[in-house]
Design a protein around this motif. Sequence first.
Motif, PDB file in Angstrom:
ATOM      1  N   GLU A 153      -7.319  -5.631   7.063  1.00 48.42           N
ATOM      2  CA  GLU A 153      -7.282  -6.811   7.784  1.00 48.42           C
ATOM      3  C   GLU A 153      -6.161  -7.695   7.269  1.00 48.42           C
ATOM      4  O   GLU A 153      -6.188  -7.622   5.953  1.00 48.42           O
ATOM      5  N   THR A 154      -5.848  -8.734   8.096  1.00 48.82           N
ATOM      6  CA  THR A 154      -4.946  -9.632   7.284  1.00 48.82           C
ATOM      7  C   THR A 154      -5.573 -10.579   6.645  1.00 48.82           C
ATOM      8  O   THR A 154      -4.903 -11.403   5.851  1.00 48.82           O
ATOM      9  N   ASN A 155      -6.758 -10.731   6.612  1.00 49.81           N
ATOM     10  CA  ASN A 155      -7.227 -11.890   5.787  1.00 49.81           C
ATOM     11  C   ASN A 155      -7.892 -11.150   4.300  1.00 49.81           C
ATOM     12  O   ASN A 155      -8.357 -11.654   3.492  1.00 49.81           O
ATOM     13  N   SER A 156      -7.246  -9.988   4.058  1.00 49.25           N
ATOM     14  CA  SER A 156      -7.667  -9.226   2.701  1.00 49.25           C
ATOM     15  C   SER A 156      -6.379  -9.575   1.944  1.00 49.25           C
ATOM     16  O   SER A 156      -5.394  -9.477   2.048  1.00 49.25           O
ATOM     17  N   GLY A 157      -6.693  -9.941   0.637  1.00 54.08           N
ATOM     18  CA  GLY A 157      -5.838 -10.064  -0.449  1.00 54.08           C
ATOM     19  C   GLY A 157      -4.906  -8.899  -0.743  1.00 54.08           C
ATOM     20  O   GLY A 157      -3.995  -8.935  -0.985  1.00 54.08           O
ATOM     21  N   THR A 158      -5.439  -7.815  -0.530  1.00 59.32           N
ATOM     22  CA  THR A 158      -4.820  -6.537  -0.654  1.00 59.32           C
ATOM     23  C   THR A 158      -3.717  -6.395   0.375  1.00 59.32           C
ATOM     24  O   THR A 158      -2.626  -5.951   0.097  1.00 59.32           O
ATOM     25  N   HIS A 159      -4.005  -6.600   1.550  1.00 54.90           N
ATOM     26  CA  HIS A 159      -3.158  -6.950   2.667  1.00 54.90           C
ATOM     27  C   HIS A 159      -1.843  -7.656   2.197  1.00 54.90           C
ATOM     28  O   HIS A 159      -0.618  -7.220   2.304  1.00 54.90           O
ATOM     29  N   VAL A 160      -2.058  -8.929   1.739  1.00 52.71           N
ATOM     30  CA  VAL A 160      -1.225  -9.780   1.687  1.00 52.71           C
ATOM     31  C   VAL A 160      -0.229  -9.312   0.468  1.00 52.71           C
ATOM     32  O   VAL A 160       1.040  -9.272   0.333  1.00 52.71           O
ATOM     33  N   TYR A 161      -0.667  -8.546  -0.647  1.00 57.31           N
ATOM     34  CA  TYR A 161      -0.204  -7.892  -2.026  1.00 57.31           C
ATOM     35  C   TYR A 161       0.527  -6.768  -1.461  1.00 57.31           C
ATOM     36  O   TYR A 161       1.824  -6.826  -1.762  1.00 57.31           O
ATOM     37  N   THR A 192     -10.959   4.579   3.531  1.00 55.65           N
ATOM     38  CA  THR A 192     -11.357   6.044   2.887  1.00 55.65           C
ATOM     39  C   THR A 192     -11.774   6.873   3.979  1.00 55.65           C
ATOM     40  O   THR A 192     -11.521   7.971   3.941  1.00 55.65           O
ATOM     41  N   SER A 193     -12.763   6.546   4.856  1.00 54.27           N
ATOM     42  CA  SER A 193     -13.189   7.437   5.693  1.00 54.27           C
ATOM     43  C   SER A 193     -12.206   8.044   6.833  1.00 54.27           C
ATOM     44  O   SER A 193     -12.106   9.161   7.289  1.00 54.27           O
ATOM     45  N   GLU A 194     -11.297   7.349   7.191  1.00 46.85           N
ATOM     46  CA  GLU A 194     -10.153   7.760   8.074  1.00 46.85           C
ATOM     47  C   GLU A 194      -9.214   8.665   7.157  1.00 46.85           C
ATOM     48  O   GLU A 194      -8.802   9.529   7.843  1.00 46.85           O
ATOM     49  N   ILE A 195      -8.899   8.386   6.010  1.00 49.92           N
ATOM     50  CA  ILE A 195      -8.196   9.116   5.343  1.00 49.92           C
ATOM     51  C   ILE A 195      -8.702  10.539   4.944  1.00 49.92           C
ATOM     52  O   ILE A 195      -8.079  11.644   5.227  1.00 49.92           O
ATOM     53  N   ARG A 196     -10.019  10.726   4.826  1.00 53.35           N
ATOM     54  CA  ARG A 196     -10.574  11.850   4.558  1.00 53.35           C
ATOM     55  C   ARG A 196     -10.712  12.701   5.824  1.00 53.35           C
ATOM     56  O   ARG A 196     -10.763  14.117   5.849  1.00 53.35           O
ATOM     57  N   ARG A 197     -10.842  12.121   7.139  1.00 54.35           N
ATOM     58  CA  ARG A 197     -11.140  12.901   8.180  1.00 54.35           C
ATOM     59  C   ARG A 197      -9.416  13.254   8.962  1.00 54.35           C
ATOM     60  O   ARG A 197      -9.395  13.959   9.810  1.00 54.35           O
ATOM     61  N   ASN A 198      -8.423  12.375   8.654  1.00 52.01           N
ATOM     62  CA  ASN A 198      -7.321  12.322   9.513  1.00 52.01           C
ATOM     63  C   ASN A 198      -6.074  12.893   8.640  1.00 52.01           C
ATOM     64  O   ASN A 198      -5.640  12.481   7.741  1.00 52.01           O
ATOM     65  N   PRO A 199      -5.455  14.096   8.734  1.00 46.68           N
ATOM     66  CA  PRO A 199      -4.742  14.926   7.943  1.00 46.68           C
ATOM     67  C   PRO A 199      -3.103  13.964   8.153  1.00 46.68           C
ATOM     68  O   PRO A 199      -2.184  14.338   7.214  1.00 46.68           O
ATOM     69  N   ASN A 200      -3.036  13.130   8.975  1.00 48.39           N
ATOM     70  CA  ASN A 200      -1.825  12.593   8.975  1.00 48.39           C
ATOM     71  C   ASN A 200      -1.743  11.096   8.542  1.00 48.39           C
ATOM     72  O   ASN A 200      -0.748  10.219   8.673  1.00 48.39           O
ATOM     73  N   ALA A 201      -2.879  10.562   8.077  1.00 49.30           N
ATOM     74  CA  ALA A 201      -2.850   9.228   7.812  1.00 49.30           C
ATOM     75  C   ALA A 201      -2.470   8.848   6.484  1.00 49.30           C
ATOM     76  O   ALA A 201      -2.380   9.789   5.367  1.00 49.30           O
ATOM     77  N   ILE A 202      -2.081   7.486   6.174  1.00 48.93           N
ATOM     78  CA  ILE A 202      -1.653   7.227   5.085  1.00 48.93           C
ATOM     79  C   ILE A 202      -2.061   5.767   4.733  1.00 48.93           C
ATOM     80  O   ILE A 202      -2.022   5.079   5.722  1.00 48.93           O
ATOM     81  N   GLY A 203      -2.851   5.314   3.610  1.00 52.44           N
ATOM     82  CA  GLY A 203      -3.234   4.155   3.633  1.00 52.44           C
ATOM     83  C   GLY A 203      -3.035   3.679   1.991  1.00 52.44           C
ATOM     84  O   GLY A 203      -2.485   4.178   1.223  1.00 52.44           O
ATOM     85  N   TYR A 204      -3.904   2.493   1.892  1.00 50.21           N
ATOM     86  CA  TYR A 204      -3.769   2.161   0.382  1.00 50.21           C
ATOM     87  C   TYR A 204      -4.872   1.442  -0.009  1.00 50.21           C
ATOM     88  O   TYR A 204      -5.730   0.966   0.877  1.00 50.21           O
ATOM     89  N   ASP A 205      -5.565   1.499  -1.339  1.00 53.62           N
ATOM     90  CA  ASP A 205      -6.702   1.024  -1.608  1.00 53.62           C
ATOM     91  C   ASP A 205      -6.811   0.626  -3.064  1.00 53.62           C
ATOM     92  O   ASP A 205      -6.074   1.287  -3.932  1.00 53.62           O
TER      93      ASP A 205
END
Lengths: 286, 314
Positions: A153-161, A192-205
């Motif tokens: 979400e946009t309130n996450s520092g990770t999002h802004v970075y 992480t849970s969406e990454i594990r079940r969706n073969p087409n997803a990309i994310g960052y953590d």
Amino acid sequence: MLIFALAACSPAAESASAAAPSPQRVIQNKGSDTLVNLALAWAEAYRQVNPDLLIAVTGGGSGTGIASLINRTVDIANVSRHIKEAEIAAAHANGVEPTEFIVAIDALAIVVNLANPVSELTIDQLSAIFTGQVDNWKEVGGNDAPIILLSRETNSGTHVYFLEEVVRKGDPESKAIFAPDTLLMPSSVGITSEIRRNPNAIGYDGLGYVDPAHEKLIAVAAEAGLPYVMPTVATGMDGSYPIARPLYMYTAGQPAGAVAEYLNWIQGPQGQQIVAELGFVPLAAP
Amino acid sequence: MLKTEQVASLPAAHPAPAARRRRSGEWWIEQLIRGAGLSTIVIIGLIFLFLLREGLPAFVRISPLNLLGVRWYPIEELYGLLPLLVGSLLVTVGAVVIAVPLGLITAIYLGEIAPLWQRELLKPLIEVLAGIPSIVLGFLGWVALAPLVQQAGAPTGLTAFTGALILAYMSLPTIISISEDALYAVPKEYRDAALAIGATEWQTIWRVVVPAARSGIVIATVLGIGRAIGETMAVMMVTGNAANIPALATGMFFQPVRTMTATIAAEMGEVAQGSLHYQALFAIGIVLFLLTFAINSLASMLIGGGKQQRSNQL
């Protein structure tokens, strides 16, 4: 008037508790979800150093932590990005001088599903993917399948970075933003849970939150032609992994007493040992 | 002697202390009841005033072009309400399309067809469904429903359709119980008359009982919409929260969306009080308040119209 009265009696209350036979103080610690596990581990280990001190740790996001620091409801705010100008101004307006401490370094891992054949991407490619210019995996060497974008979400520092360093490639003039169909997850677990079940997803953590047994980590190159680097504690420390950032704790003014001792301990060898154990990058080799 | 005693015992000019106490006690109770009754109106008024005070500046400070834009991205001060409105509408319409037929059929079965023992078993169970906290349904949707939706061919399991399914199950108890009340209110003579002139049971239900209970069923639908549009947590967990306007196509329900309620819940914790973003979130609150107000007014209009219809029919 009321504020005056409160301000007047707080030093008195503090000295009274210090004079008590077993001074039990509580440190309120709140903010970044990236830091929350680390902060919990520190708080737990610190119980052995100072058993009379209680440290209450809560998450909620970097913005939430700073807002609480400005409202004087926490002693330490955990923040996974640098404090914003607007936040400093708001703090000053409330008579708070935010003081910064770097407590660890976080390498941001790019994660995809284990079944995804793609294993290397450049920052340029990542930016094109997350702004929506590239929306099919075959354009970056994968299967013919749509790319599902995941973000915090946009309130996450990770999002802004991630926005500043990857989507905008570190260019402060850039106005590029995430594609509108980016799924905004309220938590790291959501990604992480969406990454594990969706073969087409990309994310960052944060590297500390990634489990290579269930998610595939992507090697990242700062530019085409430069080597692709996997996110690890080692590559984070020597600076060769391009998406690494410092993690901060902020206090209101110069800390004193228990808070100062705690921050000192965190930056010391024992605190940094825990940083390495949780998969983050320590400030110096412990 | 006797006479003077009687005169003395009469509470002529000054009422006895006990009686006075009773009267003042009654006065207090009356005030308390009146206060309780009026407090609802006062509180609603205050809520609306508060919403207006915090949210109206957004409509002045943010240009109308921005507010009507298609991007909601507060970091860049993009406050387009359209994707959020579309998201809420998609999820709500989806929920109603699923819940109303299902709820109506359940109500017909319960009221007209089911034997007594089944009805006595089913009705409390439906009430249990109404009592499940929304967060539990949301978690269920996230863990169990979303993978199913994805397997069915959606690009991701977190879609408007997933949210609509969860919301449908949340509004079902409301729709069932109100529709059943409406069916129950249809006079028995209607059924007797229909059966007597040779209609089958099905024809009686479909052509006589359901049309006679029409207004109640419409009210059930409207209340179900009200329940669905205001729900937050469950929707936030399963709709993916992408502030995107899906292209008008058959697959539009299988795209992630971001609802107004989820936006307020996700972003309220972070904003500085009085900032533009803060006011924009209250502006969403105003839009949501007006929408639910319109839905509730529609419901009370229909209730009023319903009574007239019933007496006309008789």
